[in-house]
Design a protein around this motif. Sequence first.
Motif, short mmCIF file in Angstrom:
data_model
loop_
_atom_site.label_atom_id
_atom_site.label_comp_id
_atom_site.label_asym_id
_atom_site.label_seq_id
_atom_site.Cartn_x
_atom_site.Cartn_y
_atom_site.Cartn_z
N LYS A 1 -9.75 3.50 -5.08
CA LYS A 1 -8.96 3.23 -3.88
C LYS A 1 -7.50 3.55 -4.14
O LYS A 1 -7.03 3.50 -5.28
N LEU B 1 -5.57 -2.13 0.18
CA LEU B 1 -6.44 -0.97 0.00
C LEU B 1 -7.40 -0.91 1.18
O LEU B 1 -7.55 -1.87 1.93
N GLY C 1 -7.68 1.54 -8.95
CA GLY C 1 -6.73 1.59 -7.85
C GLY C 1 -5.41 2.22 -8.26
O GLY C 1 -4.93 2.01 -9.37
#
Length: 162
Positions: free
Chosen positions: A74, A87, A103
């Motif tokens: 993400k 996100l 992430g």
Amino acid sequence: MDVLLKERSVSELLALHAEVSDLLKSSGAVRSSNNPAGDYAETLFCKVFGWDMAAASVKGYDAVDGQGIRYQIKSRRLTDHNTSRQLSALRNLQERPFDFLAGVLFASDYSVFRAAIVPYRLVMENTRISTHTNSRLFYLRDAVWDWPDVRDVTKTLRAVRF
């Protein structure tokens, strides 16, 4: 901003955006015509860590490493107008569709601001339910990097160049 860009019409800027999108896709930096942040994050993590990108139709994870560990990737692009670190939606978390969330927060110019690999357990414990999207929401706040078992991969991702 380039003076020549400021002089262009909206139509010309959109045409340029389309051309840039096509070039990013043909170079392999992204794999769809969607917002490039998500695709670029997937490409970046897979390139840096040698993960295999999952097929676009696979639900719940985006990549797998050599040991079969699944990663949901993400990203969020931070701008002066939007500094949210939320996100995109995470669905079906109760089914444990991934082992780690990878992430990355991009600066407005798509450079890597911060990046982390977060164990599923910590993601699950730190999401909130969104009835509006029938999903769970996770924020990549600064505190995430202080959690146990979170791996800071900011420098590693910053080092890669296409």
